[in-house]
Design a protein around this motif. Structure first.
Motif, PDB file in Angstrom:
ATOM      1  N   ALA A   1    -108.063  49.289  60.558  1.00 30.65           N
ATOM      2  CA  ALA A   1    -108.241  47.837  60.576  1.00 30.65           C
ATOM      3  C   ALA A   1    -109.638  47.464  60.103  1.00 30.65           C
ATOM      4  O   ALA A   1    -109.820  46.498  59.348  1.00 30.65           O
ATOM      5  N   PHE A   2    -110.640  48.222  60.530  1.00 33.78           N
ATOM      6  CA  PHE A   2    -112.000  47.960  60.063  1.00 33.78           C
ATOM      7  C   PHE A   2    -112.162  48.325  58.590  1.00 33.78           C
ATOM      8  O   PHE A   2    -112.938  47.680  57.863  1.00 33.78           O
ATOM      9  N   ASP A   3    -111.467  49.357  58.137  1.00 34.52           N
ATOM     10  CA  ASP A   3    -111.492  49.695  56.707  1.00 34.52           C
ATOM     11  C   ASP A   3    -110.998  48.517  55.869  1.00 34.52           C
ATOM     12  O   ASP A   3    -111.569  48.193  54.817  1.00 34.52           O
ATOM     13  N   ARG A   4    -109.931  47.866  56.339  1.00 36.70           N
ATOM     14  CA  ARG A   4    -109.401  46.717  55.608  1.00 36.70           C
ATOM     15  C   ARG A   4    -110.379  45.545  55.632  1.00 36.70           C
ATOM     16  O   ARG A   4    -110.502  44.798  54.652  1.00 36.70           O
ATOM     17  N   LEU A   5    -111.090  45.384  56.745  1.00 36.21           N
ATOM     18  CA  LEU A   5    -112.080  44.316  56.828  1.00 36.21           C
ATOM     19  C   LEU A   5    -113.218  44.562  55.842  1.00 36.21           C
ATOM     20  O   LEU A   5    -113.682  43.623  55.174  1.00 36.21           O
ATOM     21  N   VAL A   6    -113.658  45.788  55.736  1.00 36.40           N
ATOM     22  CA  VAL A   6    -114.712  46.130  54.772  1.00 36.40           C
ATOM     23  C   VAL A   6    -114.246  45.841  53.350  1.00 36.40           C
ATOM     24  O   VAL A   6    -114.976  45.244  52.542  1.00 36.40           O
ATOM     25  N   SER A   7    -113.020  46.228  53.030  1.00 45.39           N
ATOM     26  CA  SER A   7    -112.488  46.007  51.688  1.00 45.39           C
ATOM     27  C   SER A   7    -112.366  44.526  51.367  1.00 45.39           C
ATOM     28  O   SER A   7    -112.760  44.076  50.285  1.00 45.39           O
ATOM     29  N   ALA A   8    -111.840  43.750  52.296  1.00 50.23           N
ATOM     30  CA  ALA A   8    -111.654  42.316  52.064  1.00 50.23           C
ATOM     31  C   ALA A   8    -112.988  41.607  51.906  1.00 50.23           C
ATOM     32  O   ALA A   8    -113.146  40.742  51.031  1.00 50.23           O
ATOM     33  N   THR A   9    -113.969  41.950  52.746  1.00 49.02           N
ATOM     34  CA  THR A   9    -115.267  41.287  52.652  1.00 49.02           C
ATOM     35  C   THR A   9    -116.015  41.695  51.388  1.00 49.02           C
ATOM     36  O   THR A   9    -116.727  40.880  50.791  1.00 49.02           O
TER      37      THR A   9
ATOM     38  N   ASP B   1    -107.620  36.912  57.211  1.00 46.59           N
ATOM     39  CA  ASP B   1    -106.498  37.775  57.606  1.00 46.59           C
ATOM     40  C   ASP B   1    -107.001  39.075  58.221  1.00 46.59           C
ATOM     41  O   ASP B   1    -106.517  39.516  59.281  1.00 46.59           O
ATOM     42  N   ALA B   2    -107.946  39.695  57.548  1.00 45.27           N
ATOM     43  CA  ALA B   2    -108.472  40.979  58.025  1.00 45.27           C
ATOM     44  C   ALA B   2    -109.179  40.804  59.365  1.00 45.27           C
ATOM     45  O   ALA B   2    -109.086  41.672  60.244  1.00 45.27           O
ATOM     46  N   TRP B   3    -109.862  39.680  59.527  1.00 42.64           N
ATOM     47  CA  TRP B   3    -110.529  39.422  60.802  1.00 42.64           C
ATOM     48  C   TRP B   3    -109.515  39.243  61.922  1.00 42.64           C
ATOM     49  O   TRP B   3    -109.681  39.794  63.018  1.00 42.64           O
ATOM     50  N   ALA B   4    -108.474  38.468  61.678  1.00 40.29           N
ATOM     51  CA  ALA B   4    -107.449  38.260  62.707  1.00 40.29           C
ATOM     52  C   ALA B   4    -106.806  39.585  63.112  1.00 40.29           C
ATOM     53  O   ALA B   4    -106.369  39.745  64.253  1.00 40.29           O
ATOM     54  N   SER B   5    -106.784  40.535  62.193  1.00 41.83           N
ATOM     55  CA  SER B   5    -106.177  41.835  62.468  1.00 41.83           C
ATOM     56  C   SER B   5    -107.123  42.804  63.159  1.00 41.83           C
ATOM     57  O   SER B   5    -106.693  43.876  63.613  1.00 41.83           O
TER      58      SER B   5
END
Length: 375
Positions: free
Chosen positions: A58-66, A97-101
């Motif tokens: 989930a944090f990997d996705r947040l890094v990618s999105a940001t 989205d990534a934050w909500a996740s």
């Protein structure tokens, strides 16, 4: 007959200050845990798997999105045109989205250095975000927007709420032309970079923790059992936030006249119900996916696992069925029924998660102030 519990009343109006205090307490106060029997569950193995399979991705996705959004915002700031508005908004929504996740996982990195509040300061107090935006707009060029300056500024001005207001709360033309258009673009670009920095920090802390078997077994706690209890408390906390803050406060009770549509999370961008669904999907993953809490259920609790799966699916389906815009729905008496139905479903899910799962998986929560009224 006993007096009905406030928590079981789907139309309760929750004091925002109390609910926020409960949210912080539930997410930050260490919970106690003890094995259900002599041998006890293997909390150490569970914690490592939970971190590797559920939290870190989930944090990997947040890094990618940001990272993607920061690049888009920087390009737009350097060369703004009307065609760049939609990609900018799309990038904002990908980050939201990534934050909500990832919002559920307050233990550890997000609880440190106010990272959660800096990323998304909500619920807001006294219209402080608007005041901070006005103060920022009073600056010139890159004044106050350097990475260290922004990271040290008020939590209310560092993250998603400011971006939402600029992208959705003001005229789009204000980003393209006008006395403060360049400054607005600089603010968007700087905040986007700040969000990426926060995401990288949080992801790095989790990755470092999980790379060491000793710390991976504990998940930012004194021992494995406490780590599991804290992670489970975070799960309960997000369901409380969804029920009481994200649904209950905007709903305002049984009558639309008491609704507070602007208390809904990200109402300007129309994301309120989407965020709720994503929160619930993360909670479901935390319980039912490989590495989730259901892995701790004994074999004779298969029926409970089925109940949980149904309760999660019912809640997520209800969030999607409540309408495209929560703020609009709660403000009209004839549109409120699906929102009330959503609250009933989420409260049923909370009952299962709080009352039946902890004893079944061998966890005893030592701090249970999960209700806004303290009951």
């Amino acid at each position: 007959m006993s007096k009905p519990s406030k928590r079981n009343n789907p139309l309760i109006t929750v004091n925002r200050r109390e609910a926020l205090a409960a949210m912080i307490a539930a997410g930050m106060v260490p919970a106690m845990a003890r094995p259900a029997h002599a041998a006890g569950p293997d909390f150490a193995t569970f914690n490592a798997a939970f971190g590797h399979k559920i939290v870190l991705p989930a944090f990997d996705r947040l890094v990618s999105a940001t990272a993607s959004f920061a690049k888009t915002a920087s390009s737009f700031a350097a060369k703004a045109d009307a065609a760049g508005i939609e990609p900018l908004k799309a990038g904002f929504n990908d980050v939201a989205d990534a934050w909500a996740s990832v919002q559920q996982f307050r233990i550890g990195a997000l609880a440190q250095e106010q990272r959660a509040e800096r990323f998304a300061y909500w619920p807001e107090r006294r219209n402080i975000v608007e005041k901070q935006i006005n103060a920022l707009l009073g600056g010139h060029g890159q004044e106050g927007l350097a990475p260290k300056e922004l990271a040290g500024a008020s939590v209310a001005v560092q993250g998603l709420p400011v971006l939402e207001r600029i992208l959705y709360g003001h005229e789009v033309k204000d980003l393209l032309a006008g006395e403060k258009s360049e400054r607005r673009r600089a603010i968007v670009s700087s905040i986007a970079a700040n969000l990426h920095a926060i995401a990288v920090e949080a992801q790095g802390i989790w990755a470092k923790n999980l790379n060491d078997p000793a710390t991976a077994a504990n998940i930012f706690a004194a021992n494995p059992a406490e780590g599991t209890a804290q992670a489970y408390t975070n799960l309960l906390t997000i369901t409380q936030i969804v029920a009481e803050q994200k649904i209950g406060v905007p709903l305002g009770g049984a009558d639309a006249a008491n609704a507070k549509p602007k208390a809904a999370e990200q109402w300007r961008s129309g994301r309120s119900l989407r965020n709720i669904a994503l929160n619930l999907e993360t909670a479901k993953t935390s319980v039912l996916a490989d590495g989730g809490f259901a892995n701790l259920l004994p074999a004779d609790k298969a029926a409970l696992k089925e109940q949980l799966a149904k309760a999660f699916d019912d809640s997520i389906d209800a969030a999607r069925a409540a309408g495209p815009d929560l703020a609009e729905a709660v403000a009209h008496q004839d549109l409120r029924k699906p929102v009330t139905a959503l609250l009933v479903k989420v409260n049923h899910l909370r009952d299962l998660l709080r009352q039946q799962v902890p004893p079944a998986i061998g966890v005893t929560l030592g701090f249970n102030e999960l209700d806004g009224d303290g009951s």
